[in-house]
Design a protein around this motif. Sequence first.
Motif, short mmCIF file in Angstrom:
data_model
loop_
_atom_site.label_atom_id
_atom_site.label_comp_id
_atom_site.label_asym_id
_atom_site.label_seq_id
_atom_site.Cartn_x
_atom_site.Cartn_y
_atom_site.Cartn_z
N TRP A 199 -14.25 -57.43 -57.34
CA TRP A 199 -13.59 -58.64 -57.16
C TRP A 199 -14.63 -59.84 -56.04
O TRP A 199 -14.97 -59.04 -54.98
N ARG A 238 -14.95 -63.43 -53.63
CA ARG A 238 -14.17 -64.85 -53.36
C ARG A 238 -15.62 -65.74 -52.96
O ARG A 238 -16.25 -65.31 -52.05
N TYR A 292 -12.02 -67.36 -57.01
CA TYR A 292 -11.84 -65.84 -57.36
C TYR A 292 -12.47 -65.36 -58.57
O TYR A 292 -12.31 -66.04 -59.67
#
Length: 1621
Positions: free
Chosen positions: A363, A365, A400
Amino acid sequence: MSGSTPFYQKQHRHYDRGYRSKEVESAVSQYQSSSSSSYAARSSSRASASAGLSASSGHVIALHERTTPIPCSYTRLSASYSGLEESRLSPMPKRAKPTYLAMDKENQIIGYVVPIFRGSQEYASGFSDTEEARVKENAGYMARRNLFTSGLEMERTEQTSRKVSMRESAERISLSKRIYENEEYHKRMNKDSLMHAPEFVIKPRSHTVWEKQCVRLHCTVSGWPDPRVVWYKNNVTIDPMAHPGKYKLESSYNVHSLEINRCDFDDTAQYRVSAMNSKGELSSFASIVVKRFKGEVEEALPMPRPSSTDNEDGMVSEYGITFDTHIVDGFGVSFGREGETMSLGATVIISPNLARYQPEVQWYRDDVLLQPSKWCHMHWSGDKATLTLTHLNKEDEGLYTLRITTKSKYETYSAYVFVRDADAEVEGAPGAPLDVKCQDANKDYVIVTWKQPAVDGGSSILGYFVDRCEVGTTHWSQCNDTPIKFARFPVTGLVEGRSYTFRVRAVNKSGMSRPSRASEVEAAMDPADRARMRGTSAPWTGQIIVTEEEPAEGVVPGRPKELEVTEATKNYVVLSWKPPGERGHEGIMYYVEKCVSGTDSWQRVNTEIPVKSPRFALFDLAEGKAYSFRVRCCNSAGVGEPSEATEATTVGDKLDIPSAPGRVIPTRNTDTSVVVSWEASREAKELVGYYIEASIVGSNKFEPCNNKPVKGTRFICHGLVTGESYVFRVKALNAAGLSECSQESEAIEVKAAIGGGIPHASPTPPYGISVLECVRDSMVLAWKQPTFIGGADITGYFVDYREVINGVPGTWHEANVKAVSDRAYRVSDLKENRKYQFQVRAANMAGVGIPSLSSGTFVCEEWTIAVPGPPHDLQVTEVRANTLVLLYKPPVYQGRDPVNGFYIDIKEADAEEEAWRGVNEKAVLTNYMKIKILKEGETYVFRVRAQNKAGVGKASEPTEPVLAETKPGTTEIVVDVDDDGVISMNFACSNLTPDSRFVWSKNYEEITDDTRITMATSGEKSKATFNMLAEDDIGIYSCAVTHTDGASSSYTLSAEELKKLLEISHDHKFPIIPLKTELAVELQEKGRIRFWLQAEKISANGKIEYVFNDNNLSQGEKYKMNFNKDTGVIEMTMESLLPEDEGTFTFQLQDGKATNQSSLVLIGEVFKGLQKESAFMRKEWHRKQGPHFVEYLSYEVTPECCVVLKCKVGNIKKETVALWYKDGREIKGDEKLTFTEGVLKLEIAQISKKDAGVYEIIMKDDRGKDTSTLNLTEQGFRDLMNEVFSNIANSSTALKIQSTEEGIRLYSFVSYYNEALQVTWHHKDSAIAFTDRIKSGVVGEQLWLQITEPTEKDKGKYAIEFHDGKGGLKRTVELSGQAFDDAYAEFQRLKAAAIAERNRARVAGGLPDVVTIQELKALNLTCNISGEPLPEVVWLKNEREIVSDGHYVMKFEAGKYASFTITTVNTTDSGKYSILVKNKYGTESADFTLVVTEGKGDLGVTSYLTDADGNVIIGSKSRPTTPTERRKSVTGKKMQKRKDSVILQKPPEEKEGKKKEEKKMEDKTADKKKAAPAVASKVGKQETLQQPTTTADEAKPDDVPTSEKLAEKPQTNKGKNDQDE
């Protein structure tokens, strides 16, 4: 205990141990006395067990003998105790160290033993963990009595009696007391000796293990304070928590181990263990090699096989399987509020589906990889990836991205998350700050930074408060008493070794905001220690190197390098530098010193504790003062020299609030979002980002679109209401604060861009894609602007690429996420030697257009050509009927050398390729060129080629066809100067569109800086005004209008034009009365002073003010003023100047609006000089009323070097007389005056030193007298002589070369030579030192240099320098080459000739021409012979050789004297006689004619002698009687000399001529015979002719003159001899 106190708080425990308080000492003593009895019962049994175990295990215990007497039974125990304690605490090498080595029977090391302490870890004594550790370390017996036990429980214990136990206990207490006293004594004697750097007693060993086995690395470390041990794998710190179950770290009593569970192949690496304390750091290395059984592969997966090289993405397939990944059911744009929880998830489909296969789930950001923490949790359920944000804060806002990676490929999915502020606790309070971070943390301070919130609550934020909280507590304390506006604050007063977190609160007039999210934990410690704790990572190279660090001591560090001030605010200054090169291996620390600017007083800032990191922040500096800083290095060897001091730095905030962003353009995107673009803030230093605000039209209420600053100039604002119209504005921010809001954008309705009712809103596709540069992994592309831009400016381009494999194109991939504004872009991350295709899309405010056609297939391979690549982005502007301007950008690929010029090619649009021709013959250096060879009505295309040193590169893509015509309505830039002198450039365009914009450029680069030019547009006109026109503004200015058909123009501001404009500007700004001349002063007759100026143009109404020293002057007796209005001459006269007239005179003119003035300053030496000159002129006027000198006495040197003193007189009459004097004595000069010329002269013919003196001439008559003096002494005489010498030098001839028999002579003639003339001869520019071989001299007017016997060294340039006291004069000649050869050959010839002439045979004495003698007399003739070698003498009669016999006697004596005697002369002896002498150098002869007459008595032997004049004397003496007479005994006259050899046998012609001569001679002889009596009687007057008869022997001269004497005057006088005859 080990986990309760962090390492950085245990570093300095030795300070407490060595110098603890009395309370602690009392507690320790109480503990020792209470615990001694409890251990007495077990001491005996454990001591014996320990001894037995040590013996059985092969341990070797080193003991120190002690000087203190100890009972025998306890000698071993006390010695062991003492040795262990001293070896643990003291770094002295003389003390033995304990060994943990295990040895076999042959004393070979087979391993090591891990000592185990079996005592209890916890005590119910009431001490804290730290105190407990201190007690354990100081109570040596308790911690060390079982140091070498094996850890096995003793199965049986030995029973001792109470009496023995008590005795042992008492002795043990006594021993402990003595040991303690001894320790304290050594502490007081040498406090620092307790501390020593870490040292490896046992180092870890390398291992080779099989896969799935466990391995353990051991090491034993000593050092004080206790070292902190860190393990590294390939220089990366090993964290057991990150790999649960994989690694296990243990540390127990200085024995440290690393256990690796179930090794796999990836565990093959180099492992390092680092031990560090306050005295230093030491590392040791070991390697682990994991072997795999051949053929071992997990059964659940198929066998791996190599992947195909044709794989599209270039990734390796795992086990031969290619995975397809698809992300479905993704998350969309999400909105949250602070404090809430949010989950993002997506379903992932991977085929084929393998039960045991798990992809890599990541993940991101804002492109930053997220790690699991308390703020975010990640979960993978097999087919779904989930990210949970547990407590939303504004830091969580951003884009994201979910990335699913397999060995085959990866897939991503992205969406934006917006986080809005939580409700304020106080209404109207601002939002919470965000992104609180710590920077430059050190031992006692840290700099806290944050970002300002987007919401200010309706009123401006007054400042911020910073709070801190110590880790382990929940108490927050405020760090600043007053709010600070700067988003950066240094927090001081931290406790070293403790950890803190920080938060920030904003405050406005309504109240306090919620606190921000707490920062990461930051420890207050030296950055160098923090860096060593964290470690550094390095890639695994596959090479295992086992090394050991050996610290080097004794090196004083050098100077720190590159000291600079990296940050300066009003609260602190941050310094940074680089460590010195000379520092050894020992760690170094630094002292920082400061000095107030303008003083030499240096003050040390960190006097107590030096810093270890090359970065330091200084506080408590006076704001507004300037400081300089320097740094010193130090270590145990001493303190080094200071670094170079920094420049003076003024304490204060250097950062300004950024300027407002530029134009804001909203663009439709979706039915709930709008794309907002804006121009970046022009004046923004350390920009943090932008906040975007939106407002529904008519509401006047702006809401933030983002709560976290964005760094780009484009943002998609979501969450808008469909169908509503919005306006947007943008603010920029940095640490200094938020800028003013930009101008509001135009209103835009929120609805989808596609089908929104605006036809052709997006631009058409770009075209003409080409490659500008290619390297191994990237390519630079260029393309042309779309033909239709959609009615709005293009905001950027997007590039896509795809790989072509075997001619089959692959999938398109985005090359850039952010739009690029240039029409060139570098596509990176390509693969070498692969083929690619590209497409480009253009975007404007309406959206992104459709992509272009695919480009050609390009191979990604590195260009290696030497010449540059093609230029790109060609643009045509300022098109006229015969000219246009071509703009271009340089090539991206430069070639081997930088580009040094461009060539422009042109051809008609419809012409063939061969029609390309060059515009410029010489390469141009600029990125633009004005082409002036166009024909009106023709259509042209252009291209550009770049060149470097290697040559000319490939041509660019051609431009679009351009028609050469001047379009209707075309205007040019007009330069205007208004009445105030303001210079501006003006351009007008009549065919504007709503989106048109005037773009001003200088040298065809857009002007973005308004410091020199201010641009303003009003309607159809644009004006560019020069703020302060100067030389920096010289260049080409152009103005182009966008969204038109190419309206543009340019203006060239050259240096001449600049000067002209400045003059016009000044004239307009300050109208003046032009002056032909400025105010000047001149002296008139009788010394009258006239001030005057002339105005070029002034009307009759002009007014003049005469000012002296700010006082107005008026017409009067002293000042006479006049203003001639016809000529413009303004004047003022004064009869004389007095001391009070010293000052400034000013004429002030006024004629309507125009004014002017001119001043003249007469002060100081200028005034005194003018006053003196005025008085002199007045005196001169009176002097000239009588006879006077018009020109005073002076001198002149004539070309003949004659000195003439002259003067010119005037106003004379007949009665006027002139008197000359020298040194006060009257001398004779011109007696009569030349009234016509009025010039008096005194000539000195040959001047010498005696002519020096003071010359004076007096003119007088009845009207008066005048005197003129000329000083010709010392310097005056030297100047005169120098002028004489200069004339002599100028008259000199060029140096000439002359060969002589002695050598080579250089000479020059002068017209006149003076003995005082100084000359210097030079050879090869060096003065010649004269010797016997090289001499100089003067003969008459010839100056010569004689080189005797010249050699090769004498070649070169010769010069004679005449000195005249000034520059002098040189005459040179080159005596080398052919000139030297010719001169030398001539010298050799002359030398040989001189030798021959000097040594040839010659008759020096001579013989008479005719000898008349009576018959029967004896004749004796003698002559002097010379020559070397000795000549051969031959006598001839009538050309026939005579042989000596009784009649003729010929002798040659002493090699000098030759005599010829005829014993008895008879008539047959008459004839021509000759003497012939010859040697190898030549032949000479002397002739005489013998005439025999009839005898008249016996006169004896007749000898012919000559007097001093060569007159023949006849007498009866046989030889000269006196030396004088002997010198006169030379006979003969006008000897015939023959230098060449004499040919005795002559040709017949000569013989016939000779006979004729003989006949004539006989006739002459006969005539002389007739006159003989007269001759005899005449001679008889001198000497009597009747002499006694002398025999032939008597006639021999025995006293013959020497050759030298005979040669003194070798002259003959035929006339006199004839008379004597």
